[in-house]
Motif scaffolding. Structure first.
Motif, PDB file in Angstrom:
ATOM      1  N   ASP A  81      50.102  72.565  60.074  1.00 26.35           N
ATOM      2  CA  ASP A  81      49.369  73.385  59.109  1.00 26.35           C
ATOM      3  C   ASP A  81      48.251  74.165  59.780  1.00 26.35           C
ATOM      4  N   ARG A 136      59.099  78.734  58.700  1.00 27.78           N
ATOM      5  CA  ARG A 136      58.492  79.915  59.312  1.00 27.78           C
ATOM      6  C   ARG A 136      59.539  80.916  59.828  1.00 27.78           C
ATOM      7  N   PRO A 202      48.696  79.948  62.423  1.00 32.98           N
ATOM      8  CA  PRO A 202      47.935  80.469  61.289  1.00 32.98           C
ATOM      9  C   PRO A 202      46.627  81.079  61.754  1.00 32.98           C
ATOM     10  N   SER A 399      53.026  76.521  50.494  1.00 31.80           N
ATOM     11  CA  SER A 399      52.429  77.728  51.069  1.00 31.80           C
ATOM     12  C   SER A 399      52.333  77.528  52.586  1.00 31.80           C
ATOM     13  N   LYS A 400      51.956  78.579  53.288  1.00 28.41           N
ATOM     14  CA  LYS A 400      51.866  78.478  54.747  1.00 28.41           C
ATOM     15  C   LYS A 400      50.824  77.455  55.173  1.00 28.41           C
ATOM     16  N   GLU A 403      52.685  73.679  54.399  1.00 28.44           N
ATOM     17  CA  GLU A 403      54.083  73.371  54.740  1.00 28.44           C
ATOM     18  C   GLU A 403      54.170  72.084  55.549  1.00 28.44           C
TER      19      GLU A 403
END
Length: 468
Positions: A81, A136, A202, A399-400, A403
């Protein structure tokens, strides 16, 4: 009306076509090798235990990797994450390989168990990192197919793993069952490396580190506590205190309560209450694992003990279930949006429950063995339907930023559901005085878990769950 968690339908190439081919082959190879190692060890462990004089550590060699795997899942989820799946995947493969090297070069049972603990840690982390990689890299429309491929990659070793491990141990040495896999893990990872280099981690808003999902050391502590509870439940099955007969039952209940309390911060809020949406997706996964695997290990035992089957023929029943699992997973993958997620989970759960009830009828009502054997093909088909779809839903409802957490929660539900069920069925089996009662008790218990899965299945659609 279309399932709201399904992605919008658009044209996408297949998972075995560019640009996905090498990633699909590499990820499936890693899943295959992890599954092969898990199943192969079952075949060779009696030989290893005898050669290393390690009977007292036999059970720990199986339960230990399961326990450390839970910790690895949580760590890899948090790391993914924050920074994406690349570094967690590299680290998990390195730990998995290191554990194999230690186990394969062991000269004592404590050394082998140590290797298995490291291997389990890496294997648990590997699963979560691969799930985040899927989220992803692959478009949502391909998720049913890639997870169907993962199911097949996990099922195929159940057909060839035990036999292959026995041949390797007999012709060469049991050491090569561990060491041989190390040489295959490296090229499997190499197929994925070019894609991993292109996956950006991210990016925090405004470049601030504080905007990244935070490190969560407390979750690692809860994971360790859950792992200890699972080990305690397994150990309670062999506990005997003549002066206080209820000790075994009390310890077992305490271990289950501790495991459930520890797992609560590791899954989406509301999971243990079957809150609609993602929490029920995670709970469905755990209940399905608990029902299926808790019953599966006793089916060959039933056929050998009550129906006089030779061990080889009894094992064929599990092969039928494995083939049905792979076949159903492939079918649901090809159907894609034409099969709604909730319908796949509901039908799959009903199939698993029906199969366990047929096994219960064979054990308790003396129905023909063919009933239980045919039923287990039904169970495998049910798992092939619901397992990949629960994976797809988990990513669709993530959500990103979460995940990794949600993929970790799903893997933890898998592991803890199966582990707690296996330990509990061992206690149930030992609680009765006749074999007929013992088998009936086990299948009745797992049928209750299957019924719970059926009841939760309609609640898998809804708004996204939160972590907590």
């Amino acid at each position: 009306m279309q399932d709201p968690t399904l992605p919008a339908v658009h044209h996408a190439t297949g998972i075995f076509r560019p640009p996905y081919f090498w990633v699909t082959v590499g990820t499936c190879a890693l899943v295959f090798l992890a599954a092969f190692e898990s199943l192969a060890v079952t075949t060779i462990m009696p030989l290893v235990s005898r050669e290393l004089n390690g009977g007292n550590l036999y059970a720990l060699a199986f339960a230990g990797p399961l326990a450390t795997g839970v910790i690895g899942m949580v760590g890899a989820g948090n790391w993914s994450d924050r920074r994406g799946p690349a570094l967690p995947l590299y680290a998990s493969v390195a730990l998995f390989g290191a554990g194999l090297l230690v186990a394969g070069t062991s000269v004592s049972m404590p050394m082998l168990v140590s290797g298995r603990l490291v291997q389990g840690f890496g294997g648990g982390a590997l699963t979560v990192a691969l799930y985040v990689l899927v989220a992803r890299f692959y478009p949502g429309t391909l998720h049913p197919r890639i997870f169907a491929a993962f199911s097949a990659a996990w099922v195929v070793p159940s057909l060839v793993g035990p036999v292959a491990a026995g041949v390797v141990a007999q012709v060469f040495s049991w050491h090569w069952v561990f060491l041989g896999v190390v040489g295959l893990v490296i090229p499997a990872l190499a197929m994925i490396v070019p894609v991993l280099r292109g996956l950006d981690p991210p990016e925090p808003a405004g470049g601030a580190e504080g905007n990244l999902p935070p490190w969560a050391p407390a979750r690692l502590g809860w994971a360790a506590l859950a792992a200890l509870a699972v080990l305690g439940l397994n150990l309670s099955a062999g506990l005997s205190i003549p002066a206080f007969p209820p000790a075994k039952a009390l310890l077992a209940v305490a271990a289950v309560v501790l495991a459930l309390a520890a797992v609560r911060p590791l899954v989406p809020a509301g999971t243990l209450r079957a809150r609609r949406g993602l929490p029920s997706v995670i709970l469905s996964r755990g209940l399905a694992s608990a029902a299926f695997f808790g019953a599966e290990v006793y089916l060959p035992y039933l056929l050998i003990d009550q129906f006089g089957f030779p061990p080889t023929l009894a094992g064929v029943t599990l092969t039928g279930g494995a083939l049905a699992w792979a076949g159903a997973a492939a079918v649901q993958g090809r159907m894609g949006p034409r099969l709604e997620h909730r319908r796949a989970v509901r039908v799959g759960s009903l199939m698993v429950l029906a199969a366990i009830l047929l096994a219960l009828a064979a054990a308790g009502l003396h129905w023909p063995a063919a009933v239980a054997i045919a039923g287990w093909v039904l169970a495998g088909g049910g798992m092939g339907l619901l397992y990949p779809r629960l994976s797809v839903m988990t990513l669709a409802l993530s959500s990103k930023d979460n995940e990794g957490f949600n993929s970790s929660a799903m893997s933890i539900a898998d592991s803890l559901g199966g582990a707690l069920s296996l330990a509990a069925t061992g206690i149930v089996f030992a609680a009765f005085t006749t074999a007929v009662q013992s088998f009936a008790g086990v299948f009745a218990f797992t049928a209750a878990l299957g019924l719970a899965a059926v009841l939760v299945a309609p609640r898998v659609t809804g708004r996204q769950g939160a972590a907590g």
